[in-house]
Design an enzyme around this catalytic site. Structure first.
Site, PDB file in Angstrom:
ATOM      1  N   HIS A   1       0.766  -1.109   0.158  1.00 38.89           N
ATOM      2  CA  HIS A   1      -0.187   0.151   0.052  1.00 38.89           C
ATOM      3  C   HIS A   1       0.891   1.393  -0.211  1.00 38.89           C
ATOM      4  O   HIS A   1       1.747   1.594   0.275  1.00 38.89           O
ATOM      5  CB  HIS A   1      -1.160  -0.541   1.614  1.00 38.89           C
ATOM      6  CG  HIS A   1      -1.299   0.675   1.008  1.00 38.89           C
ATOM      7  ND1 HIS A   1      -1.930   1.844   1.622  1.00 38.89           N
ATOM      8  CD2 HIS A   1      -3.275   0.959   1.087  1.00 38.89           C
ATOM      9  CE1 HIS A   1      -2.870   2.565   1.639  1.00 38.89           C
ATOM     10  NE2 HIS A   1      -4.042   1.919   1.134  1.00 38.89           N
TER      11      HIS A   1
ATOM     12  N   ASP B   1       3.015  -3.691   8.681  1.00 37.72           N
ATOM     13  CA  ASP B   1       1.754  -3.165   8.074  1.00 37.72           C
ATOM     14  C   ASP B   1       1.041  -4.130   8.047  1.00 37.72           C
ATOM     15  O   ASP B   1      -0.154  -5.299   7.520  1.00 37.72           O
ATOM     16  CB  ASP B   1       1.527  -2.657   6.755  1.00 37.72           C
ATOM     17  CG  ASP B   1       0.376  -2.114   6.508  1.00 37.72           C
ATOM     18  OD1 ASP B   1      -0.865  -2.065   7.834  1.00 37.72           O
ATOM     19  OD2 ASP B   1      -0.054  -1.550   5.032  1.00 37.72           O
TER      20      ASP B   1
ATOM     21  N   GLN C   1      -4.746  -4.983   7.253  1.00 28.85           N
ATOM     22  CA  GLN C   1      -5.553  -5.248   5.964  1.00 28.85           C
ATOM     23  C   GLN C   1      -5.082  -7.464   6.997  1.00 28.85           C
ATOM     24  O   GLN C   1      -6.925  -9.157   6.072  1.00 28.85           O
ATOM     25  CB  GLN C   1      -5.585  -6.212   5.032  1.00 28.85           C
ATOM     26  CG  GLN C   1      -5.304  -4.805   4.349  1.00 28.85           C
ATOM     27  CD  GLN C   1      -6.823  -4.645   4.091  1.00 28.85           C
ATOM     28  OE1 GLN C   1      -7.560  -5.400   4.263  1.00 28.85           O
ATOM     29  NE2 GLN C   1      -6.848  -2.963   3.204  1.00 28.85           N
TER      30      GLN C   1
ATOM     31  N   LYS D   1     -11.162  -0.617  10.028  1.00 30.18           N
ATOM     32  CA  LYS D   1     -11.067  -2.458   9.033  1.00 30.18           C
ATOM     33  C   LYS D   1     -11.698  -2.843  10.328  1.00 30.18           C
ATOM     34  O   LYS D   1     -12.315  -4.710   9.585  1.00 30.18           O
ATOM     35  CB  LYS D   1      -9.443  -2.433   8.737  1.00 30.18           C
ATOM     36  CG  LYS D   1      -9.738  -1.455   7.411  1.00 30.18           C
ATOM     37  CD  LYS D   1      -8.098  -1.466   6.703  1.00 30.18           C
ATOM     38  CE  LYS D   1      -7.475  -0.609   5.866  1.00 30.18           C
ATOM     39  NZ  LYS D   1      -8.448  -0.159   4.781  1.00 30.18           N
TER      40      LYS D   1
ATOM     41  N   CYS E   1      -4.500   1.276  -4.523  1.00 29.80           N
ATOM     42  CA  CYS E   1      -3.048   2.591  -3.643  1.00 29.80           C
ATOM     43  C   CYS E   1      -1.906   1.592  -3.516  1.00 29.80           C
ATOM     44  O   CYS E   1      -1.076   2.389  -3.805  1.00 29.80           O
ATOM     45  CB  CYS E   1      -3.179   3.087  -2.204  1.00 29.80           C
ATOM     46  SG  CYS E   1      -4.888   4.167  -2.289  1.00 29.80           S
TER      47      CYS E   1
END
Lengths: 413, 147
Positions: A121, A198, A201, A224, A366
């Site tokens: 991302h 990260d 997700q 999220k 993105c």
């Protein structure tokens, strides 16, 4: 896992979109909120009300308790060893920016290399690029395999003496592949390399154990995982959180200062939380975490994978549907639609599905570098979550069957 | 005049599948605008040659959705060989139509196919991306003339 019961917890699922019952399949972008999260947020505004860490009255003490309990909830949610390793942020993006700035300024030397990959991302590439300018930090990219996946071997091949940081998504937002973080951390630490993960997700969908992963930093966003927007977590191993100086300064993060510039910061995590935090967001995030824990991450992931397999089964004989990530074990389906021998533009497909009440994402998600690997300008992405059903998938597939250039243009008339 | 949706749809599809003036040139005398920052996905470049107050040529290229491609294609045909004042009136009426205001449909010819785009607010950018590029270049040419 009783999906029909879960659906009752989400008041927004009773709304319509373009006059049709809502089929929300853009959970990779953000998730819907259950009533318990909405109530927790409202309770702060309608009852708790005070600021955190600064009042000498009962309301304020109640806020402190809720706020610090939320930190412990977050600590347990990712199995951090200490609650001091949990600093609140505005979300993954802010966390990655802070980490990139702190490590670049305080740990890296000129010309050091940060290793990342092309499916990242923007929020895990741009902060490193920008923060690194002053020290001429180089970004290098791990080679992805033919499916767009990160393999341990590729990471091994990409590592050299100049690499000081590896910054990777736990699960990629476009394709949904899980990176072998645990193996990567083991190898990286043998070579003195810091690993930044990260988790935007992954955290909503799979069990997270930062001690088992052994990463140095891990970030994620509340929105999220059914929580409020504008809040998230920056996890850092205590040894890092203790020595790093924050990016932002102001109230609540300092213990003492004077006009000569002498400053004594508070201990972690408060030194990273200058200014009034999104208190209702932090409390709402904790409510979301409690809600998901009750359902169980294993159940959540199994449900998403089941829906994806159901989708794949339904489209396998449809030549017009090109799926890019059939092998990724997650709830993310990335695809394009062919019509009369030509690929429909992803945004046109998403626009047609919208007219049917179906929300999917179109675009490059993105990860602007990825088209070089997928060889397409854009894709559509349907991403599932706990409240999605086989009926939602049926409606999606029915929509894709009818997605023609004529129908895509017809929505404007 | 009631516009037949089937005909309007066919106009858009025709310009999407067979876009006009969709090739950039390296010849001198052209201004250029790269329109890639307004949205995540449409990425087009528009070129124009404006001389002696006349729009002598407009062309474009890039990767874009049906609405972006077709609306830009139609625009290139509409404004070619028009004076700056005529082109500005066409552009002005086009933006009025997109904003669901009153407009002169005779001036817009095939571009009336986009009269319904304003109903899909998130696609207005698609229908105007090429037009904004031209409007911008006309302004630039006028500023040059004032210098």
């Amino acid at each position: 896992m009783d999906v029909s019961k879960i659906r009752e917890d989400f008041p927004i699922l009773s709304r319509k979109m373009n006059g049709k019952p809502l089929v929300y399949l853009d959970n990779g972008a953000t998730t819907l909120k259950p009533q318990c999260v909405i109530d927790a947020v409202c309770n702060y505004y309608s009852y708790l009300g005070a600021n955190a860490h600064r009042g000498d009255y009962q309301m304020s003490a109640q806020v402190d308790e809720a706020f610090e309990n939320a930190r412990i909830t977050a600590q347990k949610f990712i199995n951090a060893k200490y609650k001091e390793e949990i600093a609140f942020t505005s979300g993954s993006t802010m966390g990655l920016n802070e980490i990139a700035i702190m490590l670049t300024q305080q740990v890296l030397n000129p010309n050091d290399v940060v290793l990342t990959c092309e499916s990242e991302h923007a929020s895990n590439i741009l902060p490193w690029q920008q923060a690194g300018k002053a020290k001429n930090i180089q970004l290098e990219y791990i080679e992805l395999d033919h499916e767009g996946k990160i393999t341990f071997e590729a990471v091994q091949n990409a590592i050299h003496d100049g690499v000081k940081i590896i910054a990777l998504a736990h699960v990629s937002n476009v394709l949904g592949f899980e990176a072998p973080i645990e193996e990567i951390c083991k190898l990286a630490h043998e070579k003195g390399i810091i690993v930044v993960v990260d988790g935007a997700q992954s955290t909503p969908h799979i069990d997270i154990d930062v001690q088992k992963l052994d990463c140095d930093f891990f970030v994620f966003s509340a929105h999220k995982l059914c929580g409020p927007t504008g809040v998230g977590v920056m996890y850092g191993k205590k040894k890092w959180m203790d020595i790093l100086e924050p990016v932002f300064f102001g109230g609540e993060s300092n213990a003492r200062f004077n006009k000569c510039g002498n400053l004594i910061l508070k201990e972690t995590p408060l030194k990273f939380e200058s200014g009034t935090q999104p208190i209702e967001g932090v409390i709402g995030m904790a409510a979301a975490m409690d809600y998901l824990q009750k359902i169980g991450k294993d159940n959540i992931h199994a449900h998403e994978v089941m829906l994806k397999e159901y989708f794949l089964e339904k489209v396998k004989d449809l030549d017009k549907v090109i799926v890019y990530n059939a092998n990724a074990k997650s709830g993310i389906c990335t695809f394009n639609i062919m019509d009369k021998g030509k690929m429909l533009f992803a945004q046109d497909v998403a626009g047609y599905l919208d007219s049917l009440g179906i929300a999917v994402r179109s675009g490059q998600h993105c990860a602007k570098l990825l088209p070089d690997i997928l060889h397409t300008a854009g894709t559509c992405r349907a991403s599932f979550y706990i409240y999605n059903t086989k009926e939602d998938v049926d409606k999606l597939v029915e929509g894709l069957k009818n997605a023609t250039i004529e129908n895509c243009v017809n929505i404007f008339f | 005049m009631a516009l037949d949706p089937t005909i309007l749809r066919d106009i858009i599809m025709d310009h999407y599948e067979y876009p006009r003036n969709k090739e950039l040139t390296e010849k001198d005398g052209y201004m250029s605008r790269h329109m890639a920052s307004d949205s995540c996905i449409d990425d087009i470049t528009v070129q124009s040659k404006i001389e002696n107050g006349i729009i002598e040529d407009v062309r474009f290229d890039g990767v874009a959705c049906t609405i972006s491609t077709a609306s830009t294609s139609i625009m290139t045909e509409l404004v070619k060989d028009k004076s700056i004042d005529e082109a500005k009136e066409i552009i002005d009426n086009y933006f009025k139509m997109i904003d669901q205001q009153e407009y002169d449909e005779d001036l817009l010819e095939e571009a009336v196919a986009f009269s319904g785009v304003g109903k899909q607010a998130n696609r207005i950018n698609c229908a105007t991306i090429g037009w904004k590029a031209l409007r911008d270049m006309i302004n630039e040419s006028e500023e040059k003339d004032h210098e």
